[in-house]
Write a protein that holds these residues in place. Structure first.
Motif, PDB file in Angstrom:
ATOM      1  N   UNK A 171      63.937  68.915 125.138  1.00 11.32           N
ATOM      2  CA  UNK A 171      63.689  68.242 126.411  1.00 11.32           C
ATOM      3  C   UNK A 171      63.790  66.725 126.321  1.00 11.32           C
ATOM      4  N   UNK A 172      64.314  66.151 127.383  1.00 10.33           N
ATOM      5  CA  UNK A 172      64.229  64.709 127.602  1.00 10.33           C
ATOM      6  C   UNK A 172      63.315  64.486 128.804  1.00 10.33           C
ATOM      7  N   UNK A 173      63.021  63.226 129.048  1.00  5.97           N
ATOM      8  CA  UNK A 173      62.163  62.859 130.178  1.00  5.97           C
ATOM      9  C   UNK A 173      63.032  62.668 131.421  1.00  5.97           C
ATOM     10  N   UNK A 174      62.479  63.080 132.562  1.00  7.92           N
ATOM     11  CA  UNK A 174      63.186  62.846 133.827  1.00  7.92           C
ATOM     12  C   UNK A 174      62.273  62.051 134.756  1.00  7.92           C
ATOM     13  N   UNK A 175      62.757  60.875 135.157  1.00  6.34           N
ATOM     14  CA  UNK A 175      61.968  60.011 136.063  1.00  6.34           C
ATOM     15  C   UNK A 175      62.461  60.105 137.505  1.00  6.34           C
ATOM     16  N   UNK A 176      63.556  60.814 137.713  1.00  9.60           N
ATOM     17  CA  UNK A 176      64.083  60.939 139.066  1.00  9.60           C
ATOM     18  C   UNK A 176      65.526  61.418 139.017  1.00  9.60           C
ATOM     19  N   UNK A 177      66.174  61.385 140.174  1.00  9.69           N
ATOM     20  CA  UNK A 177      67.589  61.773 140.247  1.00  9.69           C
ATOM     21  C   UNK A 177      68.378  60.598 140.805  1.00  9.69           C
ATOM     22  N   UNK A 178      69.414  60.215 140.085  1.00  4.05           N
ATOM     23  CA  UNK A 178      70.281  59.146 140.565  1.00  4.05           C
ATOM     24  C   UNK A 178      71.398  59.756 141.405  1.00  4.05           C
ATOM     25  N   UNK A 194      55.156  59.620 138.032  1.00  2.00           N
ATOM     26  CA  UNK A 194      55.048  60.900 137.346  1.00  2.00           C
ATOM     27  C   UNK A 194      56.375  61.161 136.640  1.00  2.00           C
ATOM     28  N   UNK A 195      56.455  62.211 135.892  1.00  2.00           N
ATOM     29  CA  UNK A 195      57.725  62.527 135.236  1.00  2.00           C
ATOM     30  C   UNK A 195      57.879  64.033 135.079  1.00  2.00           C
ATOM     31  N   UNK A 196      59.117  64.443 134.870  1.00  2.00           N
ATOM     32  CA  UNK A 196      59.434  65.861 134.653  1.00  2.00           C
ATOM     33  C   UNK A 196      60.282  65.943 133.388  1.00  2.00           C
ATOM     34  N   UNK A 197      60.941  67.071 133.201  1.00  2.00           N
ATOM     35  CA  UNK A 197      61.747  67.263 131.987  1.00  2.00           C
ATOM     36  C   UNK A 197      63.154  67.725 132.335  1.00  2.00           C
ATOM     37  N   UNK A 198      64.060  67.384 131.457  1.00  2.00           N
ATOM     38  CA  UNK A 198      65.396  67.977 131.446  1.00  2.00           C
ATOM     39  C   UNK A 198      65.425  68.786 130.165  1.00  2.00           C
ATOM     40  N   UNK A 199      65.557  70.103 130.296  1.00  2.00           N
ATOM     41  CA  UNK A 199      65.451  70.918 129.090  1.00  2.00           C
ATOM     42  C   UNK A 199      66.417  72.095 129.122  1.00  2.00           C
ATOM     43  N   UNK A 210      70.184  66.320 127.788  1.00  4.53           N
ATOM     44  CA  UNK A 210      69.117  66.839 126.927  1.00  4.53           C
ATOM     45  C   UNK A 210      69.153  66.012 125.635  1.00  4.53           C
ATOM     46  N   UNK A 211      68.352  66.408 124.654  1.00  3.28           N
ATOM     47  CA  UNK A 211      68.346  65.629 123.406  1.00  3.28           C
ATOM     48  C   UNK A 211      69.643  65.799 122.624  1.00  3.28           C
ATOM     49  N   UNK A 212      70.232  66.989 122.698  1.00  2.00           N
ATOM     50  CA  UNK A 212      71.363  67.274 121.808  1.00  2.00           C
ATOM     51  C   UNK A 212      72.680  67.513 122.545  1.00  2.00           C
ATOM     52  N   UNK A 253      56.851  60.284 119.918  1.00  2.00           N
ATOM     53  CA  UNK A 253      55.899  61.185 120.575  1.00  2.00           C
ATOM     54  C   UNK A 253      55.750  62.488 119.777  1.00  2.00           C
ATOM     55  N   UNK A 254      56.688  62.681 118.848  1.00  2.00           N
ATOM     56  CA  UNK A 254      56.667  63.925 118.065  1.00  2.00           C
ATOM     57  C   UNK A 254      57.326  65.059 118.814  1.00  2.00           C
ATOM     58  N   UNK A 255      58.296  64.706 119.668  1.00  2.00           N
ATOM     59  CA  UNK A 255      58.907  65.724 120.516  1.00  2.00           C
ATOM     60  C   UNK A 255      60.400  65.884 120.234  1.00  2.00           C
ATOM     61  N   UNK A 256      60.849  65.496 119.029  1.00  5.04           N
ATOM     62  CA  UNK A 256      62.270  65.653 118.691  1.00  5.04           C
ATOM     63  C   UNK A 256      62.624  67.128 118.617  1.00  5.04           C
TER      64      UNK A 256
END
Ligand SMILES: Cc1cc2nc3c(=O)[nH]c(=O)nc-3n(C[C@H](O)[C@H](O)[C@H](O)COP(=O)(O)OP(=O)(O)OC[C@H]3O[C@@H](n4cnc5c(N)ncnc54)[C@H](O)[C@@H]3O)c2cc1C
Length: 485
Positions: A58-65, A137-142, A255-257, A476-479
């Motif tokens: 997962x990455x962080x999602x702050x919104x949609x562009x 707030x934030x969501x995830x891209x996963x 995403x991360x990868x 954050x330890x979320x790799x």
């Protein structure tokens, strides 16, 4: 999600829950962008955020562009946060509009929203404030497949039995309720309540109960998509991107990868090959799988809960993925089912209330999605010209009139989407109110400008102090860790 949600929330009631899944059929296999409510769901089912992020890439999602949606070249973001802060008796955006109308050198509305400023600067840190201009707030891209597998583990740890197999038959009582499903192995699984999570097949709610479907394609005509992942090119941004195309739009979900990409389009305005060419021609990295085509119809089941069957997920309906609402609707369906969970048998009053609440959610989301299409100035393109001139649902027409005439935004107490979301799209797609709240005139121009400058510089400073998005994830330890790694 349903098995995990029910078992974790209602486990103490001594329920026996069986999850039937078929590896041979598999899942729809797309759906990577979420909304912030998923954090509440994760908390409810007891998921550790870091662990979940590392297991689902997962990455962080702050919104949609949104790119090119109003006029070609336009860019705005729908953020998971607010604009500005209270600076007087009128809502903040009226002061910004006043400054703009007076020809002031004000920044774009998005520059007054911290998640937007942070997102566009590729930065993130968990919010430090609950309200005011620093709140967001934030969501995830996963990888949604990995998230589902993760939740299957959570559900099984909470006592859910997972049964692999294909349902080939459904049996009903004389009264018409479903009493059991039969697997291809011959195994019979009995139950009091059945949650149909069978995706577009709608195995129980439609194939068996023939509940009926409200078709909304005349409002939201996009009915196909091509999806393909690619290698990460420039950046793994903390936001999802939706870029308008001639017969639809293209998503980019980092995403991360890898990056998830897709082109949602309407077959009446583009051939399948043409749509595929658009997608493949607009990838930022090398494709890492074959493109897949998905076919869908926008709309919803006439009843999400019918007899002793509750449809959750794609079996209940589908609204195209422009605002990442499907997983959120799954969560809403689960939480409302938990609130109205039958004790002995399905009571008509509970069933009606569930359906009323879900109808409300679907209707609001439909209107919000539609706004993106009708508020366009992409003249000369048949798809966009037709969208601009379509007959609107009365509920959306009223919302657009209220904003156009006085800058009023819908203000629900709960549900999707709230005031700031509507504001993002109205202003982002160039709908400017004809008159403003008269109370803005109780503030002098100098005072207004000072407030705007203060907010703008505070947000910029705050965003610059944040961590770079991917380094935040690592620290954050979320790799991303592959299962078993
Ligand atoms: C193009 C596209 C893009 C999307 N993007 C997003 C997004 O960005 N964000 C978002 O929130 N959502 C998105 N979605 C929606 C998201 O993909 C779904 O909401 C999510 O995947 C859940 O799907 P589901 O579980 O309802 O159905 P499915 O994934 O189809 O799962 C159905 C399950 O039922 C089982 N099943 C079916 N028939 C049988 C049978 N006979 N016997 C036994 N088991 C059976 C299957 O094995 C499977 O496990 C998107 C959807 C599409 C089409």
């Amino acid at each position: 999600m349903t098995a995990a949600g029910l078992s974790r929330s209602l486990g103490g009631l001594g329920l026996s829950i069986t999850l039937v899944e078929s590896d041979a059929i598999g899942t729809v296999g797309v759906g990577e962008a979420t909304l912030p409510h998923i954090r509440d769901f994760n908390r409810i089912v007891g998921i550790d955020e870091r662990d979940m992020m590392s297991r689902t890439a997962a990455t962080i999602k702050l919104g949609i562009e949104f790119r090119d949606w109003g006029r070609p070249g336009d860019r705005y973001m729908h953020p998971f946060g607010t604009y500005g802060e209270t600076i007087g008796p009128a809502p903040f955006h009226h002061y910004w509009l006043k400054e703009r109308a007076n020809g002031g050198q004000t920044a774009a509305l998005g520059d007054y929203s911290l998640p937007i400023v942070a997102g566009w600067n590729g930065r993130f840190e968990p919010p430090s404030a609950q309200e005011g201009m620093l709140a967001y707030n934030y969501a995830f891209q996963f990888d949604a497949g990995l998230y589902a597998a993760y939740l299957a583990d959570v559900a099984q740890a909470a006592g859910v039995k997972r049964q692999e197999g294909r349902i080939v038959e459904t049996r009903r009582s004389d009264a018409g309720d479903i009493v059991s499903v039969v697997l291809d192995s011959g195994q019979v699984i009995e139950g009091d309540l059945f949650v149909d999570c069978s995706g577009f097949r709608a195995l129980l709610i439609e194939q068996e109960l023939q509940t009926g479907f409200e078709d909304w394609s005349h409002w939201l005509p996009c009915n196909r998509a091509w999806a393909v992942p690619c290698a990460i090119g420039a950046e793994s941004t903390p936001f999802t991107r939706a870029t308008a195309r001639d017969a639809g739009w293209q998503w980019r979900i980092p995403l991360q990868h890898r990056i998830g990409n897709g082109h949602v389009y309407c077959e009446r305005y583009s051939t399948d090959q043409g749509a595929l060419d658009v997608l493949m021609g607009n990838l930022e990295g090398t494709p890492i799988a074959e493109p897949r085509q998905l076919v869908f119809k926008t709309g919803k089941r006439r009843q999400m809960w019918n007899r002793n069957v509750v449809a959750i997920g794609l079996s209940g309906g589908f609204l195209e993925p422009l605002e990442s609402t499907s997983i959120d609707l799954i969560q809403t369906g689960i939480l409302k089912l938990i609130d109205l969970f039958p004790t002995d048998r399905c009571e008509l009053a509970d069933v009606s209330e569930y359906n009323r609440l879900m109808d409300l959610e679907y209707g609001r989301i439909r209107d919000f999605l539609l706004l993106h299409y009708v508020a366009n100035q992409r003249e000369g393109l048949p798809f966009w010209d037709d969208m601009r001139h379509m007959e609107l649902p009365a509920s959306l027409a009223a919302k657009m009139d209220a904003f156009r005439s006085r800058g009023l935004t819908p203000d629900y107490s709960d549900g999707l989407f709230l005031l700031q979301s509507w504001l993002s799209v109205f202003i982002g797609q160039n709908i400017i109110p004809e008159t403003l709240d008269p109370r803005v005139d109780t503030m002098s121009a100098g005072e207004r400008q000072a407030h705007l400058e203060r907010i703008h510089s505070t947000l910029l400073e705050s965003a610059e102090g944040m961590e770079e998005h991917l380094s935040f994830i690592h620290q954050y330890g979320a790799s991303f860790k592959q299962s078993g790694a």
